[in-house]
Motif scaffolding. Structure first.
Motif, mmCIF file in Angstrom:
data_model
loop_
_atom_site.group_PDB
_atom_site.id
_atom_site.type_symbol
_atom_site.label_atom_id
_atom_site.label_comp_id
_atom_site.label_asym_id
_atom_site.label_seq_id
_atom_site.Cartn_x
_atom_site.Cartn_y
_atom_site.Cartn_z
ATOM 1 N N GLN A 1 -6.531 -2.612 0.768
ATOM 2 C CA GLN A 1 -7.130 -1.588 1.621
ATOM 3 C C GLN A 1 -8.328 -2.148 2.365
ATOM 4 O O GLN A 1 -8.513 -1.884 3.558
ATOM 5 C CB GLN A 1 -7.541 -0.389 0.767
ATOM 6 N N GLU B 1 0.831 -1.217 0.000
ATOM 7 C CA GLU B 1 0.000 0.000 0.000
ATOM 8 C C GLU B 1 0.856 1.254 0.000
ATOM 9 O O GLU B 1 0.578 2.218 -0.713
ATOM 10 C CB GLU B 1 -0.915 0.016 1.230
ATOM 11 N N ALA C 1 -8.999 6.447 3.043
ATOM 12 C CA ALA C 1 -7.861 5.684 3.554
ATOM 13 C C ALA C 1 -8.096 5.143 4.955
ATOM 14 O O ALA C 1 -7.226 4.482 5.514
ATOM 15 C CB ALA C 1 -6.610 6.561 3.540
#
Length: 300
Positions: free
Chosen positions: A69, A10, A138
């Motif tokens: 994610q 990531e 996020a």
């Protein structure tokens, strides 16, 4: 797949540079390269390709990033939910909020939450909606209070209030001594947000539609909370929330310039990620915001 490899992946994907990722993660570049190779072996496809001096995701990399994610959110949510068991209204709530809502909605809501749950801690990030969205996406924010925009998959938004953005100036401004038309406003100097800010773009386009020159900006600032006080002290016009002109929040010496075609209606909403864990404290804050929702303003 190793969760640690996915976390490294990531960061590399965000920075698009192995060296910068190495510095942020405090891992050597060979260690990160090995991590990427392990993931590529698991996926059976390349995850990055060279781009100039950096790297960028391949199509396979973009797919893995989405799932990486999601997996991180699930792990973090599981930890937070386990920690919340038996904790009641306590813990830490992270909220992103636009300046107008921070000034006029947040104080009463936060006061009620802290009255009910004195052990709760709040982290507030005040900014424009374009800077808050990536943080919510996020997982860095639990809730976001901002202006309504196009719906996004995986997000839930609930309306809170309508807000009118209007032209305003010092009550002593000469604009009040002439016919208040859009054309006459073009003769005066302004204090506004930079281009790209929704209210600035809306105002510029209002002048464009009338074939008029855009406002002549003498002071440009991203500090929205500074604008009302600034225009009281200067001979500048501005484009601000009507909240600054009404009720107990009214700023003395500030007056609306009632010009047809120069009032922007926007809606404030509270947004969170669907299916994400919200602690009891975050859910209570969400409820308090929804309960504070004002009735819509009357159409002009």
């Amino acid at each position: 797949m190793d969760l640690r490899d996915l976390r490294y992946f990531e960061t590399i994907a965000e920075l698009q540079h192995l060296g910068r990722a190495s510095a942020r993660l405090h891992r050597t570049q060979p260690a990160l390269t090995s991590s990427v190779r392990r993931l590529e072996a698991d996926c059976g496809a390349a995850l990055f390709e060279r781009s100039g001096r950096g790297i960028r995701l391949t199509e396979a990399g973009k797919v893995l990033l989405k799932w990486a994610q999601r997996m991180r959110f699930d792990v973090e949510d599981a930890k937070r939910e386990l920690q919340s068991i038996g904790a009641g209204l306590s813990g830490h709530v992270r909220i992103g909020i636009v300046p107008t809502a921070a000034q006029f909605l947040l104080p009463a809501v936060a006061r009620q939450l802290l009255r009910e749950a004195p052990d709760v801690t709040l982290r507030t990030v005040v900014g424009l909606i374009d800077s808050l969205k990536p943080q919510l996406r996020a997982g860095e924010l639990d809730l976001m209070v901002g202006t309504e925009s196009a719906a996004e998959d995986g997000w839930v938004s609930n309306a809170l209030a309508e807000d009118m953005i209007v032209v305003a100036a010092s009550a002593r401004h000469p604009v009040f001594r002439s016919a208040m038309t859009l054309r006459n406003l073009a003769d005066h100097s302004w204090a506004l947000q930079p281009p790209g800010a929704p209210t600035r773009d809306w105002l510029d386009h209002a002048f464009d539609r009338q074939g008029l020159p855009r406002p002549r900006v003498q002071v440009e600032t991203t500090m929205l909370l500074m604008l009302p006080t600034l225009i009281v002290q200067t001979g500048l016009l501005s484009f601000i929330s009507r909240h600054h002109l009404e009720g107990r929040a009214r700023i003395p010496g500030l007056k609306e310039v009632p010009v047809k075609g120069a009032a922007m209606r926007r809606r404030l909403v509270v947004t969170y990620r669907a299916n994400s864990f919200l602690s009891p404290a975050a859910r209570r804050l969400l409820q308090l915001f929804e309960q504070s929702a004002a009735p819509p303003v009357v159409a002009e």
